[in-house]
Scaffold this motif. Structure first.
Motif, short mmCIF file in Angstrom:
data_model
loop_
_atom_site.label_atom_id
_atom_site.label_comp_id
_atom_site.label_asym_id
_atom_site.label_seq_id
_atom_site.Cartn_x
_atom_site.Cartn_y
_atom_site.Cartn_z
N LYS A 74 32.27 -42.52 -0.81
CA LYS A 74 31.94 -41.88 -2.08
C LYS A 74 30.82 -40.85 -1.94
N THR A 75 29.99 -41.01 -0.92
CA THR A 75 28.83 -40.15 -0.77
C THR A 75 28.81 -39.46 0.60
N LEU A 76 28.01 -38.42 0.71
CA LEU A 76 27.84 -37.74 1.99
C LEU A 76 27.13 -38.63 3.00
N SER A 77 26.20 -39.44 2.52
CA SER A 77 25.50 -40.36 3.43
C SER A 77 26.48 -41.33 4.07
N GLU A 78 27.43 -41.82 3.31
CA GLU A 78 28.43 -42.75 3.85
C GLU A 78 29.37 -42.05 4.82
N ALA A 79 29.67 -40.78 4.54
CA ALA A 79 30.61 -40.04 5.39
C ALA A 79 30.00 -39.65 6.72
N ALA A 80 28.67 -39.56 6.78
CA ALA A 80 27.99 -39.07 7.99
C ALA A 80 28.33 -39.89 9.22
N GLN A 81 28.60 -41.18 9.05
CA GLN A 81 28.90 -42.03 10.21
C GLN A 81 30.28 -41.74 10.80
N TYR A 82 31.13 -41.07 10.04
CA TYR A 82 32.49 -40.77 10.51
C TYR A 82 32.66 -39.33 11.00
N THR A 83 31.76 -38.44 10.62
CA THR A 83 31.94 -37.04 10.97
C THR A 83 31.97 -36.75 12.48
N PRO A 84 31.35 -37.57 13.36
CA PRO A 84 31.48 -37.30 14.80
C PRO A 84 32.94 -37.34 15.29
N GLN A 85 33.82 -37.97 14.52
CA GLN A 85 35.24 -38.00 14.88
C GLN A 85 36.05 -37.00 14.05
N TRP A 86 35.39 -36.26 13.16
CA TRP A 86 36.08 -35.33 12.26
C TRP A 86 35.89 -33.89 12.70
N ARG A 87 36.70 -33.03 12.10
CA ARG A 87 36.58 -31.59 12.30
C ARG A 87 36.21 -30.96 10.96
N GLY A 88 35.23 -30.09 10.99
CA GLY A 88 34.80 -29.41 9.77
C GLY A 88 35.39 -28.01 9.68
N GLY A 89 35.65 -27.57 8.45
CA GLY A 89 36.14 -26.21 8.22
C GLY A 89 35.41 -25.61 7.03
#
Length: 298
Positions: A149-164
């Motif tokens: 729900k939040t950016l803080s929660e998402a931060a732990q998954y972004t190392p496996q994600w791609r940003g655009g």
């Protein structure tokens, strides 16, 4: 005979001129007033709204122009190439004035109004009624899978994600660099710089996993996407306000009244709906704006 023809042509020209002065008109070339868009759908809608409002309530002829960024549009306004456009307070305060962001929207507005008058001889008009903040968007399926729900929660998954992200968002002081630092956002590889017109398609096609959008984008609800809450309040307030040259307002007093009539008239939901009608249902911008003005009794 030549004198007779000349008189006829002169009389015709006078008739056309007088007729055109009876009501304002919107034109792509030439005009008393030039209003602008920063180059994306919402801005095109707001530019059309200004144009229709001015043309309908004054005898001024309105021209519209389209630019590519906040800075380019601002510089055109200061240089007198355009007379008015709609900006967002946080963008003007941080990107144009280079000030540190303030969270109180009223304080930002007052400081912006004062600074623009002193530095640029520009008038910041009363807010239109909605705020359009940056929105960090992910697919609904990912939000559900990881219960995000939040950016803080998402931060732990972004190392496996791609940003655009859009070019301007990557470069702005209130954009990605500060956001990444605030939330410790790290991606599997450097974020892709993308055209804003393609960014939602890239997310749906899983070419990227997080994008920057705008909170009033029509695609968000239509495509089942999720906006992650800015739980650390990184982004400043972004109230939509019309900005006009003081010289133009003095020259055409009715212009101030025309624009002021739009104050408080647009809610965030209404702006999102107009964006959806244009992008989702491919409706003509002029028709969408005309219907909105009618619904507001403008």
């Amino acid at each position: 005979m030549k004198r007779f023809l000349a008189l006829c042509l002169l009389s015709f020209a006078l008739i056309v001129t007088l007729a055109s002065c009876q009501t304002g008109k919107i034109s792509s070339v030439g005009g008393d007033i030039v209003v602008a868009s920063k180059g994306f759908t919402e801005q095109d809608i707001l530019s059309e709204l200004l144009a229709q409002q001015i043309a309908a309530t004054t005898n001024l002829k309105v021209e519209q122009r389209r630019f590519t960024s906040a800075l380019v549009t601002h510089n055109a306004l200061v240089a007198g190439k355009i007379d008015a456009y709609v900006e967002y307070t946080g963008t003007a305060f941080v990107t144009i004035l280079k000030q540190k962001d303030i969270k109180d929207p009223k304080i930002v507005y007052e400081k912006l109004k004062q600074a623009y008058a002193q530095k640029f001889n520009l008038e910041v008009m009363p807010p239109l009624g909605f705020e359009n903040t940056f929105a960090m968007v992910i697919r609904g399926e990912d939000a559900k899978r990881y219960n995000l729900k939040t950016l803080s929660e998402a931060a732990q998954y972004t190392p496996q994600w791609r940003g655009g992200f859009g070019y301007e968002f990557m470069e702005r002081e209130d954009g990605f660099p500060g956001l990444a630092k605030t939330y410790n956002l790290r991606f599997a590889q450097s974020p892709r710089i993308m055209d804003l017109g393609l960014i939602y398609r890239a997310l749906l096609q899983k070419q990227v996993d997080m994008i920057n959008g705008n909170s009033t984008d029509g695609q968000i609800s239509r495509l089942g996407l999720v906006v992650l809450k800015d739980d650390k309040q990184y982004f400043p307030p972004y109230q939509a306000v019309a900005i006009a040259r003081q010289q133009t307002l003095q020259k055409y007093p009715k212009l101030r009244t025309a624009i002021s009539q739009l104050s408080g008239k647009i809610s965030a939901d209404e702006m999102q709906q107009m964006n959806y009608l244009v992008e989702g249902e491919l409706r003509d911008i002029k028709e969408v704006v005309s219907e909105f003005r009618k619904s507001k009794g403008l």
